[in-house]
Design a protein around this motif. Structure first.
Motif, PDB file in Angstrom:
ATOM      1  N   ALA A 250       0.844  -1.188   0.000  1.00  0.00           N
ATOM      2  CA  ALA A 250       0.000   0.000   0.000  1.00  0.00           C
ATOM      3  C   ALA A 250       0.877   1.236   0.000  1.00  0.00           C
ATOM      4  CB  ALA A 250      -0.923   0.009   1.218  1.00  0.00           C
ATOM      5  N   ALA A 251       0.264   2.363  -0.293  1.00  0.00           N
ATOM      6  CA  ALA A 251       0.966   3.642  -0.257  1.00  0.00           C
ATOM      7  C   ALA A 251       0.080   4.677   0.408  1.00  0.00           C
ATOM      8  CB  ALA A 251       1.342   4.102  -1.666  1.00  0.00           C
ATOM      9  N   MET A 252       0.704   5.587   1.104  1.00  0.00           N
ATOM     10  CA  MET A 252       0.000   6.730   1.675  1.00  0.00           C
ATOM     11  C   MET A 252       0.085   7.878   0.673  1.00  0.00           C
ATOM     12  SD  MET A 252      -1.202   5.630   4.503  1.00  0.00           S
ATOM     13  CE  MET A 252      -1.710   7.134   5.366  1.00  0.00           C
TER      14      MET A 252
ATOM     15  N   TRP B 286       1.305  -4.485 -14.605  1.00  0.00           N
ATOM     16  CA  TRP B 286       1.586  -3.172 -15.190  1.00  0.00           C
ATOM     17  C   TRP B 286       1.359  -2.070 -14.150  1.00  0.00           C
ATOM     18  CZ3 TRP B 286      -0.860   1.454 -16.254  1.00  0.00           C
ATOM     19  CH2 TRP B 286      -0.276   2.275 -17.221  1.00  0.00           C
ATOM     20  N   TYR B 287       0.271  -2.177 -13.412  1.00  0.00           N
ATOM     21  CA  TYR B 287      -0.042  -1.160 -12.401  1.00  0.00           C
ATOM     22  C   TYR B 287       0.937  -1.231 -11.229  1.00  0.00           C
ATOM     23  CZ  TYR B 287      -4.187  -0.756 -15.238  1.00  0.00           C
ATOM     24  OH  TYR B 287      -5.031  -0.578 -16.312  1.00  0.00           O
ATOM     25  N   THR B 288       1.368  -2.435 -10.891  1.00  0.00           N
ATOM     26  CA  THR B 288       2.383  -2.564  -9.842  1.00  0.00           C
ATOM     27  C   THR B 288       3.677  -1.868 -10.250  1.00  0.00           C
ATOM     28  OG1 THR B 288       1.503  -4.592  -8.846  1.00  0.00           O
ATOM     29  CG2 THR B 288       3.864  -4.212  -8.620  1.00  0.00           C
ATOM     30  N   TYR B 289       4.067  -2.007 -11.502  1.00  0.00           N
ATOM     31  CA  TYR B 289       5.279  -1.315 -11.951  1.00  0.00           C
ATOM     32  C   TYR B 289       5.098   0.205 -11.889  1.00  0.00           C
ATOM     33  CZ  TYR B 289       7.416  -5.672 -13.492  1.00  0.00           C
ATOM     34  OH  TYR B 289       7.982  -6.922 -13.514  1.00  0.00           O
TER      35      TYR B 289
ATOM     36  N   LEU C 192      -8.949  -2.446  -9.914  1.00  0.00           N
ATOM     37  CA  LEU C 192      -7.814  -1.526  -9.855  1.00  0.00           C
ATOM     38  C   LEU C 192      -7.829  -0.624  -8.636  1.00  0.00           C
ATOM     39  CD1 LEU C 192      -7.600  -0.441 -13.609  1.00  0.00           C
ATOM     40  CD2 LEU C 192      -6.462  -2.352 -12.472  1.00  0.00           C
ATOM     41  N   TYR C 193      -8.865  -0.715  -7.815  1.00  0.00           N
ATOM     42  CA  TYR C 193      -9.072   0.246  -6.732  1.00  0.00           C
ATOM     43  C   TYR C 193      -7.852   0.413  -5.829  1.00  0.00           C
ATOM     44  CZ  TYR C 193     -11.027   2.420  -2.545  1.00  0.00           C
ATOM     45  OH  TYR C 193     -11.251   3.245  -1.484  1.00  0.00           O
ATOM     46  N   SER C 194      -7.187  -0.653  -5.490  1.00  0.00           N
ATOM     47  CA  SER C 194      -6.147  -0.606  -4.454  1.00  0.00           C
ATOM     48  C   SER C 194      -4.781  -0.161  -4.956  1.00  0.00           C
ATOM     49  CB  SER C 194      -6.028  -1.977  -3.773  1.00  0.00           C
ATOM     50  OG  SER C 194      -7.211  -2.285  -3.071  1.00  0.00           O
ATOM     51  N   TYR C 195      -4.619   0.027  -6.265  1.00  0.00           N
ATOM     52  CA  TYR C 195      -3.309   0.436  -6.780  1.00  0.00           C
ATOM     53  C   TYR C 195      -3.074   1.920  -6.515  1.00  0.00           C
ATOM     54  CZ  TYR C 195      -3.100  -4.098  -8.987  1.00  0.00           C
ATOM     55  OH  TYR C 195      -3.078  -5.447  -9.195  1.00  0.00           O
ATOM     56  N   PRO C 196      -2.018   2.275  -5.805  1.00  0.00           N
ATOM     57  CA  PRO C 196      -1.762   3.684  -5.479  1.00  0.00           C
ATOM     58  C   PRO C 196      -1.626   4.581  -6.700  1.00  0.00           C
ATOM     59  CG  PRO C 196      -0.388   2.246  -4.131  1.00  0.00           C
ATOM     60  CD  PRO C 196      -1.059   1.368  -5.143  1.00  0.00           C
ATOM     61  N   CYS C 197      -1.148   4.029  -7.814  1.00  0.00           N
ATOM     62  CA  CYS C 197      -0.868   4.858  -8.988  1.00  0.00           C
ATOM     63  C   CYS C 197      -2.122   5.432  -9.626  1.00  0.00           C
ATOM     64  CB  CYS C 197      -0.086   4.059 -10.027  1.00  0.00           C
ATOM     65  SG  CYS C 197      -0.986   2.634 -10.693  1.00  0.00           S
ATOM     66  N   ILE C 198      -3.260   4.780  -9.478  1.00  0.00           N
ATOM     67  CA  ILE C 198      -4.480   5.253 -10.134  1.00  0.00           C
ATOM     68  C   ILE C 198      -4.901   6.578  -9.504  1.00  0.00           C
ATOM     69  CG2 ILE C 198      -6.886   4.789 -10.722  1.00  0.00           C
ATOM     70  CD1 ILE C 198      -5.133   2.817 -12.068  1.00  0.00           C
ATOM     71  N   GLY C 199      -4.861   7.647 -10.313  1.00  0.00           N
ATOM     72  CA  GLY C 199      -5.215   8.960  -9.801  1.00  0.00           C
ATOM     73  C   GLY C 199      -6.502   9.504 -10.361  1.00  0.00           C
ATOM     74  N   THR C 200      -6.881   9.055 -11.566  1.00  0.00           N
ATOM     75  CA  THR C 200      -8.048   9.604 -12.245  1.00  0.00           C
ATOM     76  C   THR C 200      -8.765   8.509 -13.018  1.00  0.00           C
ATOM     77  OG1 THR C 200      -7.042  11.794 -12.481  1.00  0.00           O
ATOM     78  CG2 THR C 200      -8.814  11.255 -14.009  1.00  0.00           C
TER      79      THR C 200
END
Length: 581
Positions: free
Chosen positions: A281-283, A355-358, A411-419
């Motif tokens: 996870a990321a803050m 891909w999202y993890t990267y 995809l909800y939990s991936y920190p990279c998703i911003g929009t």
């Protein structure tokens, strides 16, 4: 066919879901039997006999791709897959899950002729519990039937061509299995999904473990690690989310410092661990706020950040929708970072989980499009829409809503998703205000770009303009962030790196790397000067060439970087840092 284990020669052998990882699993990629079923013979197919199949196909590559070993280019309305599976003896007493990264589009799964499950939607992963149909140590016949009807208009097609071959900005289709297939053992009580939500303002990390129906009263335990050091923990029962109080000096995620905490999540029954998964996870926080000049800016972690990145199609010449290797999947993201960008717009396609993890690991913000479908209505891109919005059929609308929800869930939990981007350029655009409001309500932690370059409505968090080739601000919204969702498209033909030798296009074309780079820098300087006037983000077209499009930074085969990387990085870095204090 002999049963395969996690051998080194299996294509795409890496664990496919790194944010929800179990240690025991079996990769089912590799050689399968297949046959096309153009007449839709259905149950008349003797699908339990390998001899009734017409050839071999390499999964997870679609039959249209060269890596599949098939390379069929015409429309495929139905395809059957077959392979033998054998459940390891040491899985005895466990439930067995059969997992699919993605199958385009409708799928039916059979074990020894018995229907095990169905799924529709070409972009979301799904799992089927096959425990009652298999016996450890016994060989079973696994059959998948995939159906696709792009021309019906109801499916999300994205950039898949509705003609025989690729044309313009539409590319070779993908049918059937296009992501990893795998087996894993779980307890009768187990975790089905994690929904991870950071809150930097309250210094909380909320982890909702979605459990199967039998274990609502059991204990969920979450441990948070910084490297090998335990820094926070929390527990819950009765299906409640675990709220973890993070350390006072919790590390924030950003493109400059993409820090990820390791999570270990356990499900306990009477004090005994019955299931556990590794995650991370990321803050971080995505938001908007008006600056001192009255301009609404995008913010990351409560600070203004100009988000700048390429339009990323996610196509490969040999694998089409599927990257040929994990290294290839990573390459495009790494080069985006090397070019000095801090964001990617994932264009009307959903990528595999890795891909999202990267993106999480490298520090790339992602704008995630919904793959488009249905008809293209009237398009009024240079004004707020005053026409009649398109009406989809009830079935088409149902397809859209189901798949969009599943994509957000996956995809909800991936920190990279911003929009979240529900629509692109009015393609299949309908009920814009309602869809934008539903998206924001369903996930209030992200921004919503209601229609990138599409028919504009005063909803969501952004007004998104498209203009080729040079950047232009022809509308401005004083209540939302104004962004340039597409521009550029500088073409450069390199004759030894083309999909087709005589049918290539870019929005503008040049004859040398220097000329193309000069034009890129000219446009970037124009964009930079527009930031003070009100642009808060921008997307350049595009990461790589794709089939007959030649307006990428990189050739389609990924062998040549076409523009001067040093000059591109220099101006991109200046743009990304333009709003930093």
């Amino acid at each position: 066919m002999a049963f395969q284990t996690n051998a080194a020669d299996i294509p795409r052998k890496e664990y496919p879901r790194p944010q929800f990882e179990r240690t025991a699993w079996v990769n089912l990629n590799g050689e399968w039997d297949y046959t096309f079923d153009f007449s839709n013979s259905g149950m008349e197919q003797e699908y339990h006999k390998a001899t009734s199949f017409s050839g071999k196909i390499t999964v997870p590559f679609c039959p249209e791709s060269s890596l599949s070993g098939v390379g069929h280019k015409d429309f495929i309305n139905h395809i059957w897959y077959h392979r033998e599976i054998s459940i390891p003896q040491d899985w005895s007493g466990k439930n067995v899950l059969l997992n699919f990264g993605a199958v385009y589009y409708n799928s039916e799964i059979y074990i020894d002729g018995a229907l095990a499950g169905r799924h529709f939607g070409g972009s979301s992963s799904f799992s089927i519990d096959i425990t009652k149909l298999v016996t450890p140590g016994k060989v079973h016949h696994l059959v998948v039937r995939a159906s696709s009807d792009l021309r019906s208009g109801m499916q999300s097609a994205g950039k898949q061509s509705l003609q025989f071959g690729s044309y313009g900005c539409n590319y070779t289709r993908t049918t059937g299995i296009w992501q990893t297939v795998w087996l894993e053992p779980v307890s009768g009580k187990h975790i089905e999904n994690l929904r991870i939500t950071p809150d930097i303002d309250r210094n909380l990390l909320t982890v909702k473990a979605e459990l199967n129906a039998n274990c609502a009263t059991d204990l969920v335990e979450v441990n948070v690690y910084d490297g090998n050091q335990l820094v926070a923990a929390g527990k819950s029962i009765n299906g409640e989310a675990v709220e973890v109080a993070m350390p006072e000096n919790a590390k924030l995620w950003s493109p400059d410092s993409p820090f990820l905490y390791t999570l270990k999540v356990a499900l306990k029954d009477g004090g005994k661990i019955v299931d556990k998964v590794d995650s991370y996870a990321a803050m971080r926080k995505y938001s908007t706020r008006r600056d001192a000049n009255g301009i609404v800016r995008l913010e990351l972690n409560n600070e203004a950040l100009f988000q700048f990145g390429p339009l990323d199609q996610g196509w490969w010449p040999d694998g089409l929708y599927t990257a040929p290797t994990d290294e290839a999947l990573l390459y495009d993201i790494q080069k985006t970072k090397d070019f000095g960008f801090n964001m990617i717009r994932k264009h009307i396609k959903v990528e595999p989980a890795r891909w999202y993890t990267y993106c999480d690991q490298l520090g790339i913000i992602v704008w995630q499009d919904m793959p488009s479908g249905d008809r293209n209505p009237q398009w009024q891109m240079r004004q707020y829409f005053n026409g009649t919005e398109m009406k989809r059929s009830a079935e088409s609308e149902g397809y859209y809503r189901k798949e969009w929800k599943e994509i957000i869930d996956c995809l909800y939990s991936y920190p990279c998703i911003g929009t979240w981007v529900p629509f692109n350029e009015a393609w299949g655009q309908f009920k814009t205000v309602e869809i934008a409001e539903w998206t924001k309500q369903y996930d209030p932690t992200r921004l919503v770009n209601p229609a990138s370059g599409g028919n504009h409505y005063p909803c969501g968090d952004m007004l998104d303009l498209h203009h080729y080739p040079a950047p232009e601000m022809f509308l401005y919204d004083g209540q939302r962030a104004t962004v340039l969702g597409e521009y550029g498209g500088i073409g450069l033909v390199l004759k030894d790196h083309l999909w087709e030798p005589n049918r290539n296009w870019g929005y503008v074309q040049f004859n040398s790397s220097k000329e193309a780079t000069d034009e890129y820098v000219k446009y970037a300087d124009m964009l930079y000067r527009m930031i003070d006037r009100g642009f808060s983000a921008a997307v350049y077209t595009q990461t790589t060439d794709v089939e007959v499009e030649v307006n990428g930074f990189i050739t389609y085969d990924r062998k040549v970087i076409k523009l001067d990387e040093k000059r591109v990085k220099e101006i991109n870095t200046r743009i990304c840092n333009s709003l930093k204090k």
